[in-house]
Design a protein around this motif. Structure first.
Motif, PDB file in Angstrom:
ATOM      1  N   PRO A  23       0.797  -1.268  -0.005  1.00  0.00           N
ATOM      2  CA  PRO A  23      -0.112  -0.191   0.090  1.00  0.00           C
ATOM      3  C   PRO A  23       0.843   1.206  -0.003  1.00  0.00           C
ATOM      4  O   PRO A  23       2.016   1.196   0.623  1.00  0.00           O
ATOM      5  N   LEU A  24       0.490   2.411  -0.749  1.00  0.00           N
ATOM      6  CA  LEU A  24       1.034   3.643  -0.665  1.00  0.00           C
ATOM      7  C   LEU A  24       1.009   4.022   0.856  1.00  0.00           C
ATOM      8  O   LEU A  24       0.181   4.142   1.545  1.00  0.00           O
ATOM      9  N   SER A  25       2.166   4.732   1.059  1.00  0.00           N
ATOM     10  CA  SER A  25       2.219   5.613   2.193  1.00  0.00           C
ATOM     11  C   SER A  25       1.178   6.706   2.221  1.00  0.00           C
ATOM     12  O   SER A  25       0.753   7.182   1.108  1.00  0.00           O
ATOM     13  N   HIS A  46      -5.941   6.691  10.985  1.00  0.00           N
ATOM     14  CA  HIS A  46      -7.131   6.041  11.138  1.00  0.00           C
ATOM     15  C   HIS A  46      -7.578   4.997  10.246  1.00  0.00           C
ATOM     16  O   HIS A  46      -7.403   5.054   8.864  1.00  0.00           O
ATOM     17  N   ASN A  47      -7.608   3.876  10.843  1.00  0.00           N
ATOM     18  CA  ASN A  47      -7.643   2.630  10.146  1.00  0.00           C
ATOM     19  C   ASN A  47      -8.175   1.584  10.924  1.00  0.00           C
ATOM     20  O   ASN A  47      -8.572   1.634  12.108  1.00  0.00           O
ATOM     21  N   ARG A  48      -8.436   0.183  10.161  1.00  0.00           N
ATOM     22  CA  ARG A  48      -8.765  -0.733  11.058  1.00  0.00           C
ATOM     23  C   ARG A  48      -7.751  -2.158  11.141  1.00  0.00           C
ATOM     24  O   ARG A  48      -8.167  -3.322  11.101  1.00  0.00           O
ATOM     25  N   ASN A  49      -6.504  -1.610  11.119  1.00  0.00           N
ATOM     26  CA  ASN A  49      -5.560  -2.300  10.712  1.00  0.00           C
ATOM     27  C   ASN A  49      -5.304  -3.523  12.077  1.00  0.00           C
ATOM     28  O   ASN A  49      -4.804  -4.660  11.888  1.00  0.00           O
ATOM     29  N   HIS A  50      -5.994  -3.318  13.151  1.00  0.00           N
ATOM     30  CA  HIS A  50      -5.880  -4.164  14.300  1.00  0.00           C
ATOM     31  C   HIS A  50      -6.932  -5.313  14.016  1.00  0.00           C
ATOM     32  O   HIS A  50      -6.789  -6.298  14.878  1.00  0.00           O
ATOM     33  N   LYS A  51      -7.772  -4.947  12.897  1.00  0.00           N
ATOM     34  CA  LYS A  51      -8.885  -6.263  12.800  1.00  0.00           C
ATOM     35  C   LYS A  51      -8.437  -7.165  11.756  1.00  0.00           C
ATOM     36  O   LYS A  51      -9.171  -8.005  11.270  1.00  0.00           O
ATOM     37  N   GLY A  58      -9.289   7.781   5.699  1.00  0.00           N
ATOM     38  CA  GLY A  58      -8.616   6.637   6.051  1.00  0.00           C
ATOM     39  C   GLY A  58      -7.272   6.378   5.339  1.00  0.00           C
ATOM     40  O   GLY A  58      -7.317   6.523   4.311  1.00  0.00           O
ATOM     41  N   ASN A  59      -6.547   6.000   6.377  1.00  0.00           N
ATOM     42  CA  ASN A  59      -5.262   5.215   5.511  1.00  0.00           C
ATOM     43  C   ASN A  59      -4.920   4.057   6.173  1.00  0.00           C
ATOM     44  O   ASN A  59      -4.221   3.823   7.087  1.00  0.00           O
ATOM     45  N   GLY A  60      -5.105   2.884   5.617  1.00  0.00           N
ATOM     46  CA  GLY A  60      -4.944   1.556   5.951  1.00  0.00           C
ATOM     47  C   GLY A  60      -6.116   0.629   5.547  1.00  0.00           C
ATOM     48  O   GLY A  60      -6.958   1.133   4.830  1.00  0.00           O
ATOM     49  N   CYS A 101     -14.048   3.834   4.018  1.00  0.00           N
ATOM     50  CA  CYS A 101     -13.216   3.983   2.646  1.00  0.00           C
ATOM     51  C   CYS A 101     -11.926   4.464   2.889  1.00  0.00           C
ATOM     52  O   CYS A 101     -11.661   5.389   4.174  1.00  0.00           O
ATOM     53  N   HIS A 102     -11.254   5.168   2.081  1.00  0.00           N
ATOM     54  CA  HIS A 102     -10.220   5.689   2.038  1.00  0.00           C
ATOM     55  C   HIS A 102     -10.308   7.281   1.514  1.00  0.00           C
ATOM     56  O   HIS A 102      -9.602   8.177   2.173  1.00  0.00           O
TER      57      HIS A 102
END
Length: 301
Positions: free
Chosen positions: A4-6, A30-35, A87-89, A73-74
């Motif tokens: 993914p892009l930074s 802001h993301n859901r990376n922990h899921k 969002g980013n992630g 969404c992003h």
């Protein structure tokens, strides 16, 4: 597959494509990376919001709701063409979808649309789309009556093209949510085949870079009969290079100046990108598809 892009790279890619960007406070973390995982990424999914109003749409896409936390969404693409990054992630936008569709997107090898999906969130064998796709929510009620302003559609095309260009993807890496999940109907109001054709056309040009482009000089259509004579010309080479540039290559080598079956098959892919079917997509160039391809002018005839 691609990493993914930074956040900085995403903003730069969008702005280079001529998109107006607004960064929502906190979007970069802001993301859901922990899921679950975020990446490798394989494409872009286009959605409609089923909402009206820019601020209300941005707020719900940033925050989400009890059953589906944000970001949803992003980027949110408003009616005025502004892209609001939220969002980013990993984001809750795609949900479960069809592995056959994912394989077709990765291979970038399908006709005017990917295989029909028969999967959705929670169904047996569904693939996690939130890990694999960027998502743009585009402000529209999704009732088939709410209009899509030209400036919004242009921003949607440019945003998708920006990510494709950044990752080296063709327009076939862009799909609608309805092409991913059989539960979904978005986006409604235009066809994804026509949308991909517009993205393909955008990818055939240099990034806007926020400066007015110079006016190119394109090759006039030489006539349908000209191609049936199996011509050998620099025009054929120029055409072939454009077909490669827009992701419609069927060439094993080349392209070169001699018209061949590979040229015809490549042009047929371009016609299908534009939404033509049947005999209208037989690979023999016509005036309208030729004009859309924008073959650079060459002196040799």
């Amino acid at each position: 597959m691609a990493q993914p892009l930074s956040a900085d790279a995403l903003v730069a890619a969008l702005k280079a494509e001529g998109v107006t960007v607004v960064e929502h406070d906190g979007w970069r973390t802001h993301n859901r990376n922990h899921k679950g995982p975020w990446g490798p990424v394989n494409g872009v999914i286009i959605h409609h919001t089923v909402t009206s109003g820019t601020q209300a749409s941005v707020d719900i896409c940033f925050n989400g709701y009890a059953e589906l936390p944000g970001p949803l969404c992003h980027g949110v693409i408003a009616k005025d063409g502004t892209v609001h990054l939220v969002g980013n992630g990993r984001a809750n936008h795609a949900g479960g979808g069809d592995g056959d569709v994912l394989d077709a997107v990765i291979a970038e090898d399908y006709g005017d649309k990917p295989p029909a999906t028969d999967k959705h969130e929670g169904s047996a064998g569904a693939v996690d789309g939130n890990a694999r796709f960027y998502g743009f929510e585009c402000v529209n009620l999704g009732d088939g009556k709410d209009p899509w302003p030209d400036v919004q559609l242009e921003a949607m095309v440019r945003s998708a093209a920006a990510l494709c260009r950044a990752h080296g993807w063709t327009a076939r890496s862009v799909i609608g949510h309805l092409e991913w999940s059989d539960w979904k109907s978005d986006p409604r109001g235009f066809t994804m085949a026509s949308f991909r054709a517009a993205v393909a056309e955008k990818l055939g040009a240099k990034p806007a870079d926020n400066t007015p482009p110079s006016t190119p000089k394109f090759q006039p259509f030489p006539g349908a009969a000209w191609f049936h004579k199996n011509p050998r010309s620099a025009i054929v080479t120029a055409m072939g290079k454009r077909l490669v540039a827009v992701g419609c290559s069927a060439y094993a080598s080349g392209p070169g100046p001699q018209w061949t079956e590979a040229d015809r098959k490549s042009y047929a892919r371009w016609q299908r990108e534009l939404g033509y079917t049947g005999t209208a997509a037989d690979g023999w160039p016509g005036a309208k598809s030729w004009a859309a391809l924008k073959v650079p002018y060459v002196k040799e005839v």
